[in-house]
Motif scaffolding. Sequence first.
Motif, PDB file in Angstrom:
ATOM      1  N   ARG A   1     -90.611 -29.761  -3.834  1.00 56.92           N
ATOM      2  CA  ARG A   1     -90.234 -29.825  -2.426  1.00 56.92           C
ATOM      3  C   ARG A   1     -88.748 -30.174  -2.237  1.00 56.92           C
ATOM      4  O   ARG A   1     -88.198 -29.987  -1.157  1.00 56.92           O
ATOM      5  N   PHE A   2     -88.148 -30.682  -3.313  1.00 54.73           N
ATOM      6  CA  PHE A   2     -86.725 -31.000  -3.220  1.00 54.73           C
ATOM      7  C   PHE A   2     -85.914 -29.739  -3.550  1.00 54.73           C
ATOM      8  O   PHE A   2     -85.651 -29.434  -4.709  1.00 54.73           O
ATOM      9  N   LYS A   3     -85.554 -29.016  -2.488  1.00 54.76           N
ATOM     10  CA  LYS A   3     -84.810 -27.772  -2.683  1.00 54.76           C
ATOM     11  C   LYS A   3     -83.316 -28.031  -2.851  1.00 54.76           C
ATOM     12  O   LYS A   3     -82.609 -27.247  -3.458  1.00 54.76           O
ATOM     13  N   ARG A   4     -82.869 -29.138  -2.260  1.00 56.00           N
ATOM     14  CA  ARG A   4     -81.452 -29.455  -2.316  1.00 56.00           C
ATOM     15  C   ARG A   4     -81.231 -30.787  -3.024  1.00 56.00           C
ATOM     16  O   ARG A   4     -82.091 -31.682  -2.992  1.00 56.00           O
ATOM     17  N   ARG A   5     -80.071 -30.895  -3.618  1.00 55.86           N
ATOM     18  CA  ARG A   5     -79.719 -32.115  -4.346  1.00 55.86           C
ATOM     19  C   ARG A   5     -79.742 -33.336  -3.418  1.00 55.86           C
ATOM     20  O   ARG A   5     -80.136 -34.424  -3.824  1.00 55.86           O
ATOM     21  N   SER A   6     -79.334 -33.163  -2.191  1.00 59.87           N
ATOM     22  CA  SER A   6     -79.287 -34.290  -1.252  1.00 59.87           C
ATOM     23  C   SER A   6     -80.666 -34.877  -1.004  1.00 59.87           C
ATOM     24  O   SER A   6     -80.801 -36.084  -0.791  1.00 59.87           O
ATOM     25  N   GLN A   7     -81.709 -34.040  -1.028  1.00 58.96           N
ATOM     26  CA  GLN A   7     -83.070 -34.536  -0.830  1.00 58.96           C
ATOM     27  C   GLN A   7     -83.483 -35.441  -1.995  1.00 58.96           C
ATOM     28  O   GLN A   7     -84.076 -36.513  -1.795  1.00 58.96           O
ATOM     29  N   SER A   8     -83.169 -35.016  -3.195  1.00 60.24           N
ATOM     30  CA  SER A   8     -83.476 -35.822  -4.379  1.00 60.24           C
ATOM     31  C   SER A   8     -82.680 -37.123  -4.360  1.00 60.24           C
ATOM     32  O   SER A   8     -83.184 -38.194  -4.709  1.00 60.24           O
ATOM     33  N   TRP A   9     -81.433 -37.020  -3.916  1.00 59.65           N
ATOM     34  CA  TRP A   9     -80.563 -38.193  -3.835  1.00 59.65           C
ATOM     35  C   TRP A   9     -81.142 -39.226  -2.857  1.00 59.65           C
ATOM     36  O   TRP A   9     -81.202 -40.420  -3.153  1.00 59.65           O
ATOM     37  N   ASN A  10     -81.575 -38.766  -1.676  1.00 59.92           N
ATOM     38  CA  ASN A  10     -82.154 -39.667  -0.676  1.00 59.92           C
ATOM     39  C   ASN A  10     -83.454 -40.298  -1.174  1.00 59.92           C
ATOM     40  O   ASN A  10     -83.732 -41.467  -0.894  1.00 59.92           O
ATOM     41  N   TYR A  11     -84.236 -39.524  -1.912  1.00 61.54           N
ATOM     42  CA  TYR A  11     -85.491 -40.032  -2.487  1.00 61.54           C
ATOM     43  C   TYR A  11     -85.211 -41.204  -3.429  1.00 61.54           C
ATOM     44  O   TYR A  11     -85.844 -42.263  -3.326  1.00 61.54           O
ATOM     45  N   LEU A  12     -84.240 -41.036  -4.316  1.00 59.26           N
ATOM     46  CA  LEU A  12     -83.899 -42.112  -5.257  1.00 59.26           C
ATOM     47  C   LEU A  12     -83.276 -43.307  -4.542  1.00 59.26           C
ATOM     48  O   LEU A  12     -83.537 -44.460  -4.887  1.00 59.26           O
ATOM     49  N   ARG A  13     -82.466 -43.037  -3.530  1.00 63.86           N
ATOM     50  CA  ARG A  13     -81.829 -44.120  -2.793  1.00 63.86           C
ATOM     51  C   ARG A  13     -82.873 -45.010  -2.108  1.00 63.86           C
ATOM     52  O   ARG A  13     -82.756 -46.243  -2.114  1.00 63.86           O
ATOM     53  N   GLU A  14     -83.899 -44.395  -1.540  1.00 62.56           N
ATOM     54  CA  GLU A  14     -84.956 -45.169  -0.882  1.00 62.56           C
ATOM     55  C   GLU A  14     -85.739 -46.013  -1.883  1.00 62.56           C
ATOM     56  O   GLU A  14     -86.095 -47.161  -1.598  1.00 62.56           O
TER      57      GLU A  14
END
Length: 419
Positions: free
Chosen positions: A383-396
């Motif tokens: 579901r993480f199509k963009r790097r920013s989505q993965s980044w936000n996931y790890l940040r949370e």
Amino acid sequence: MTKPRQVKSFDIDKYLVVDAFKEAKSNGGAPGIDGQTISDFEKDLKDNLYKLWNRMASGSYFPKATRYVEIDKSDGGKRILGIPTVADRIAQGVAKAYIEPRLEAIFHDDSYGYRPKRSAHDAVGKARKRCWSYDWAIDVDIKAFFDSIDHDLLLRAVSTHVSERWILLYIKRWLKAPMENKEGQLIERERGLPQGGVISPILANLFLHYAFDKWMGKNFPDAPYERYADDLLVHVKTKEYADQILEALKQRMSEVKLELHPIKTKIIYCKDSNRKGEFNQTRFEFLGFTFAPRYARNKSSKKFNSFLPAASDGAVKRMGKELRQLCLHLQTGKSLSELAECYNPVISGWIHYYGRFYKSRLGQLLRRINFYLIRWAMRKYKRFKRRSQSWNYLREIAKRDPNLWAHWAFGVRPGESVQ
């Protein structure tokens, strides 16, 4: 009729043999030439320990050859290790237990290597403070030290502090024990100490106690130093005095049948904001840290140039290579917490050692871990199509559990950098 009590040639405490085994087990290590591991030895532990004690106490103990092993050095060279068998490591541990307390009582305060309650960090910390007080340092490198130690001089030093005949006898045998290479050929030893032996570090310290420590105290008492085994650093006020000590030290090494490395031994100017002079050498390496002019902040948060240690280029390169080999981003079969549990010991080891001084030096390396984790998340969760989505996931996740990863706890969380 009672059987007469067997009298042994040497009075060796059986309990010290047991203690030496426990220490050998805790230290681990590769097997010697017989291929026997600690686990193999432990299968018949009571009998094996009794046999070893009996041989040592009767004078019939003869060590096996050590196993020849080459390991890579940070400067691209090779370090030769001589790995003793498990039984020989235990025997050396017994002798070490007898002599260590008396040698500790005479060793110098600025000798740090392989000594109880002393560490490389202690030596680096002391060097850092002295570099602020002394304008010049001599980075001393003894060429092939462990391979060059003269046996006669070493035994003379040992006999000054050791009266037990069995210890002297077995140290002679350990010194003369050959090394066996991969082809099964025996390499005889006429000089040197096998790196890898349990008793080698304390014998090396004893040799340099007389070859360097006491000599420095007698001839140059106003030039403090740090010594970690054969890693030596001397501090002086002037370049002229540094030249004088270096020339005297070359002569001293010749007297004890050692040699200074002609390229690696050098005089360094500890340049900072208060030292305006110029010199071609303004950095040196000591115990995995590079001392060099670096920016720091005073109590008013104003930047200034100080002379400080930080993880060396070689150390950072080595850690980077290890990080690549972990292939974190490919291990999508594991959860994030499982990955952390698996690799936190490695990352914690880097941080514990190299993060003690100028910790921002590790920032780039530790941020790479986060980038690998971003790639891992994108592979694992489609579901993480963009790097920013993965980044936000790890940040949370880092906000909820900032201690999940060792580098997060150190301050390098997604979106943040170490200060």
